[in-house]
Write a protein that holds these residues in place. Sequence first.
Motif, PDB file in Angstrom:
ATOM      1  N   THR A   1      -1.127  -4.697  -0.097  1.00 39.57           N
ATOM      2  CA  THR A   1      -0.398  -5.601   0.793  1.00 39.57           C
ATOM      3  C   THR A   1       0.424  -4.837   1.824  1.00 39.57           C
ATOM      4  O   THR A   1       0.502  -3.606   1.816  1.00 39.57           O
ATOM      5  CB  THR A   1       0.543  -6.523   0.002  1.00 39.57           C
ATOM      6  OG1 THR A   1       1.739  -5.818  -0.314  1.00 39.57           O
ATOM      7  CG2 THR A   1      -0.112  -7.027  -1.275  1.00 39.57           C
ATOM      8  N   HIS A   2       1.070  -5.616   2.709  1.00 34.20           N
ATOM      9  CA  HIS A   2       1.961  -5.034   3.716  1.00 34.20           C
ATOM     10  C   HIS A   2       3.415  -5.030   3.234  1.00 34.20           C
ATOM     11  O   HIS A   2       4.351  -5.049   4.036  1.00 34.20           O
ATOM     12  CB  HIS A   2       1.835  -5.806   5.026  1.00 34.20           C
ATOM     13  CG  HIS A   2       0.537  -5.566   5.731  1.00 34.20           C
ATOM     14  ND1 HIS A   2      -0.630  -6.246   5.408  1.00 34.20           N
ATOM     15  CD2 HIS A   2       0.204  -4.701   6.727  1.00 34.20           C
ATOM     16  CE1 HIS A   2      -1.614  -5.828   6.180  1.00 34.20           C
ATOM     17  NE2 HIS A   2      -1.140  -4.892   6.990  1.00 34.20           N
ATOM     18  N   GLY A   3       3.617  -5.009   1.932  1.00 32.16           N
ATOM     19  CA  GLY A   3       4.957  -4.929   1.347  1.00 32.16           C
ATOM     20  C   GLY A   3       5.314  -6.102   0.474  1.00 32.16           C
ATOM     21  O   GLY A   3       6.248  -6.025  -0.332  1.00 32.16           O
ATOM     22  N   CYS A   4       4.585  -7.204   0.624  1.00 32.53           N
ATOM     23  CA  CYS A   4       4.866  -8.381  -0.192  1.00 32.53           C
ATOM     24  C   CYS A   4       4.261  -8.243  -1.585  1.00 32.53           C
ATOM     25  O   CYS A   4       3.445  -7.362  -1.838  1.00 32.53           O
ATOM     26  CB  CYS A   4       4.299  -9.634   0.481  1.00 32.53           C
ATOM     27  SG  CYS A   4       5.152 -10.083   2.013  1.00 32.53           S
ATOM     28  N   VAL A   5       4.669  -9.150  -2.464  1.00 38.29           N
ATOM     29  CA  VAL A   5       4.074  -9.258  -3.793  1.00 38.29           C
ATOM     30  C   VAL A   5       3.084 -10.420  -3.729  1.00 38.29           C
ATOM     31  O   VAL A   5       3.481 -11.570  -3.550  1.00 38.29           O
ATOM     32  CB  VAL A   5       5.149  -9.525  -4.866  1.00 38.29           C
ATOM     33  CG1 VAL A   5       4.509  -9.572  -6.250  1.00 38.29           C
ATOM     34  CG2 VAL A   5       6.246  -8.467  -4.811  1.00 38.29           C
ATOM     35  N   ASN A   6       1.781 -10.090  -3.836  1.00 37.92           N
ATOM     36  CA  ASN A   6       0.738 -11.113  -3.759  1.00 37.92           C
ATOM     37  C   ASN A   6       0.355 -11.610  -5.138  1.00 37.92           C
ATOM     38  O   ASN A   6       0.140 -10.823  -6.061  1.00 37.92           O
ATOM     39  CB  ASN A   6      -0.509 -10.553  -3.076  1.00 37.92           C
ATOM     40  CG  ASN A   6      -0.389 -10.448  -1.564  1.00 37.92           C
ATOM     41  OD1 ASN A   6      -1.350 -10.096  -0.896  1.00 37.92           O
ATOM     42  ND2 ASN A   6       0.775 -10.736  -1.013  1.00 37.92           N
ATOM     43  N   LEU A   7       0.276 -12.948  -5.264  1.00 39.46           N
ATOM     44  CA  LEU A   7      -0.151 -13.589  -6.502  1.00 39.46           C
ATOM     45  C   LEU A   7      -1.273 -14.575  -6.179  1.00 39.46           C
ATOM     46  O   LEU A   7      -1.502 -14.934  -5.009  1.00 39.46           O
ATOM     47  CB  LEU A   7       1.016 -14.346  -7.144  1.00 39.46           C
ATOM     48  CG  LEU A   7       2.323 -13.588  -7.423  1.00 39.46           C
ATOM     49  CD1 LEU A   7       3.369 -14.561  -7.973  1.00 39.46           C
ATOM     50  CD2 LEU A   7       2.104 -12.436  -8.385  1.00 39.46           C
ATOM     51  N   SER A   8      -1.918 -15.067  -7.214  1.00 36.24           N
ATOM     52  CA  SER A   8      -2.855 -16.172  -7.023  1.00 36.24           C
ATOM     53  C   SER A   8      -2.082 -17.415  -6.627  1.00 36.24           C
ATOM     54  O   SER A   8      -0.860 -17.500  -6.835  1.00 36.24           O
ATOM     55  CB  SER A   8      -3.643 -16.436  -8.308  1.00 36.24           C
ATOM     56  OG  SER A   8      -2.782 -17.012  -9.285  1.00 36.24           O
ATOM     57  N   THR A   9      -2.770 -18.402  -6.083  1.00 37.19           N
ATOM     58  CA  THR A   9      -2.100 -19.625  -5.652  1.00 37.19           C
ATOM     59  C   THR A   9      -1.411 -20.318  -6.828  1.00 37.19           C
ATOM     60  O   THR A   9      -0.247 -20.746  -6.718  1.00 37.19           O
ATOM     61  CB  THR A   9      -3.102 -20.577  -4.995  1.00 37.19           C
ATOM     62  OG1 THR A   9      -3.646 -19.935  -3.818  1.00 37.19           O
ATOM     63  CG2 THR A   9      -2.426 -21.884  -4.594  1.00 37.19           C
ATOM     64  N   ALA A  10      -2.092 -20.426  -7.969  1.00 36.53           N
ATOM     65  CA  ALA A  10      -1.507 -21.099  -9.133  1.00 36.53           C
ATOM     66  C   ALA A  10      -0.274 -20.365  -9.633  1.00 36.53           C
ATOM     67  O   ALA A  10       0.758 -20.983  -9.942  1.00 36.53           O
ATOM     68  CB  ALA A  10      -2.539 -21.230 -10.239  1.00 36.53           C
ATOM     69  N   ASN A  11      -0.357 -19.037  -9.715  1.00 36.26           N
ATOM     70  CA  ASN A  11       0.778 -18.261 -10.215  1.00 36.26           C
ATOM     71  C   ASN A  11       1.945 -18.282  -9.233  1.00 36.26           C
ATOM     72  O   ASN A  11       3.116 -18.354  -9.636  1.00 36.26           O
ATOM     73  CB  ASN A  11       0.357 -16.827 -10.490  1.00 36.26           C
ATOM     74  CG  ASN A  11      -0.564 -16.713 -11.690  1.00 36.26           C
ATOM     75  OD1 ASN A  11      -0.541 -17.561 -12.594  1.00 36.26           O
ATOM     76  ND2 ASN A  11      -1.398 -15.681 -11.716  1.00 36.26           N
ATOM     77  N   ALA A  12       1.635 -18.234  -7.936  1.00 35.08           N
ATOM     78  CA  ALA A  12       2.695 -18.261  -6.929  1.00 35.08           C
ATOM     79  C   ALA A  12       3.405 -19.609  -6.933  1.00 35.08           C
ATOM     80  O   ALA A  12       4.637 -19.685  -6.815  1.00 35.08           O
ATOM     81  CB  ALA A  12       2.114 -17.976  -5.553  1.00 35.08           C
TER      82      ALA A  12
ATOM     83  N   LEU B   1       0.840  -1.204   0.000  1.00 38.38           N
ATOM     84  CA  LEU B   1       0.000   0.000   0.000  1.00 38.38           C
ATOM     85  C   LEU B   1       0.871   1.248   0.000  1.00 38.38           C
ATOM     86  O   LEU B   1       1.639   1.490   0.933  1.00 38.38           O
ATOM     87  CB  LEU B   1      -0.902  -0.024   1.234  1.00 38.38           C
ATOM     88  CG  LEU B   1      -1.896   1.121   1.390  1.00 38.38           C
ATOM     89  CD1 LEU B   1      -2.962   1.052   0.293  1.00 38.38           C
ATOM     90  CD2 LEU B   1      -2.537   1.085   2.773  1.00 38.38           C
ATOM     91  N   GLU B   2       0.730   2.091  -1.066  1.00 39.55           N
ATOM     92  CA  GLU B   2       1.616   3.246  -1.223  1.00 39.55           C
ATOM     93  C   GLU B   2       1.402   4.346  -0.193  1.00 39.55           C
ATOM     94  O   GLU B   2       2.305   5.117   0.111  1.00 39.55           O
ATOM     95  CB  GLU B   2       1.456   3.855  -2.627  1.00 39.55           C
ATOM     96  CG  GLU B   2       1.953   2.969  -3.752  1.00 39.55           C
ATOM     97  CD  GLU B   2       0.794   2.300  -4.468  1.00 39.55           C
ATOM     98  OE1 GLU B   2      -0.194   1.957  -3.804  1.00 39.55           O
ATOM     99  OE2 GLU B   2       0.886   2.115  -5.697  1.00 39.55           O
ATOM    100  N   SER B   3       0.213   4.420   0.384  1.00 38.77           N
ATOM    101  CA  SER B   3      -0.082   5.510   1.314  1.00 38.77           C
ATOM    102  C   SER B   3       0.559   5.315   2.678  1.00 38.77           C
ATOM    103  O   SER B   3       0.574   6.234   3.493  1.00 38.77           O
ATOM    104  CB  SER B   3      -1.600   5.650   1.471  1.00 38.77           C
ATOM    105  OG  SER B   3      -2.162   4.450   1.991  1.00 38.77           O
ATOM    106  N   ASP B   4       1.079   4.145   2.949  1.00 40.71           N
ATOM    107  CA  ASP B   4       1.720   3.862   4.232  1.00 40.71           C
ATOM    108  C   ASP B   4       3.178   3.520   3.968  1.00 40.71           C
ATOM    109  O   ASP B   4       3.482   2.449   3.429  1.00 40.71           O
ATOM    110  CB  ASP B   4       1.015   2.696   4.929  1.00 40.71           C
ATOM    111  CG  ASP B   4       1.565   2.430   6.337  1.00 40.71           C
ATOM    112  OD1 ASP B   4       2.661   2.932   6.656  1.00 40.71           O
ATOM    113  OD2 ASP B   4       0.891   1.715   7.097  1.00 40.71           O
ATOM    114  N   PRO B   5       4.125   4.422   4.355  1.00 44.18           N
ATOM    115  CA  PRO B   5       5.551   4.167   4.074  1.00 44.18           C
ATOM    116  C   PRO B   5       6.053   2.844   4.637  1.00 44.18           C
ATOM    117  O   PRO B   5       6.997   2.258   4.106  1.00 44.18           O
ATOM    118  CB  PRO B   5       6.267   5.353   4.734  1.00 44.18           C
ATOM    119  CG  PRO B   5       5.226   6.421   4.811  1.00 44.18           C
ATOM    120  CD  PRO B   5       3.919   5.724   5.019  1.00 44.18           C
TER     121      PRO B   5
END
Length: 414
Positions: free
Chosen positions: A338-349, A273-277
């Motif tokens: 997110t809290h800084g991670c890169v989130n993907l779908s289960t299949a893509n991850a 989330l860009e609004s929270d450093p």
Amino acid sequence: MPESDRARRRAPAVVLGAVVVLLLAAGAAASSAAGPGAVAVAAAPQVRLVPADGATDVAPLAPISVEATGGALTDVALVAEDGTPVPGTLSPDGRTWTASTALAFGTTYRFAGSAIGEGGSVPVTGGFSVVDPSRLLRASTSIGDGAVVGIAAPIDIRFSGLVAEADRAAVERLLSVRTSVPVMGSWAWLPDTARTSRIHWRPAEYWPPGTKVHVEARLYGLDLGDTEFGAADLTSEFSIGRSQIVRADVKRHRMVVIRDGKEVSNVPASYGLESDPRRVTRGGIHVVMGKSRTELMTNRAYNYENVPMHWAVRISNNGEFIHANPASGYAQGRQNVTHGCVNLSTANARAYFNSVLYGDPVEVTGSHIQLSAADGDFYDWTIPWDEWRAMSALHGSENQLARMDGEASIQLPR
């Protein structure tokens, strides 16, 4: 004349004759010592031990030798207190024996043998003891023998304690990198942690795929002062795998995988989330540090603890992963939550997880906060090359730079 009187009359002549003989012999000896053409009496050989007999606190890498003057050495040996012999080499003229290996800490050694010359034979005898250090500095690396790593993997060497600024050049001279193809690279000292020092070697550009790499740190016996010594040598042999680069675009909410120059995956993602450093996914080149099918994630500041996330690939030490998160599926490809991670779908991850190697680069673009030393160990690629080279303890001296294996690696047979 009675026989006894005749004997008494002859006796002085016999004594006088003996004196004359002794005087002539003495004259001959004097002539032998100083006269022209005299034959000199050879002196016995002399033996010099290094270190001297009785020496203590000898460094394990100190020069060890036996030198003979006026003769040649024979059957020279140096033996530890437990009976272990120390290998050595005798010079072609037989006058010098030199130990050819390092000595053991806290061990007593004794010399044996003889020096033989025209003046006779003298024994080689004496002994000394090696220092028993109060502290030993150990080194470790995260890349083990036989590993296959990604094209952005730095060579990391971490020490068990702090290396003083004054000792860093000496330590760095004992580090070498050899490669199967020419690779330009350099060592750099990264900021100390509370208890350890660390140094990394990275190429100027990503490693060429398929490169074979041999790393050596010849630290055993290095004298660091205050009875601290290097504990052991360190070696590692590994190879670089295929080229796989992740291009993670924060603004476009996509994650692209480029393998050997071809795009093999282009999937939707959600970033921090860009609004929270504190939640922004850091920009710059990250390095894959490890992976786990299930990672328990905790961030007490945001009220979650030991939340299981699957197909997790760590890309920094600040808590950034590429992982599956079905709960953010609504945002993947659309917005960053997110809290800084890169989130993907289960299949893509899962598909990405199965393709990844330690040391693969993850190039994050579009973020307004860049990866830095505050984010952990592997921020090497965020440092410009000239600045990286300046972080070497040997930078700035032509003679030292010429000796740096890291400046241009030594080439191995292909």
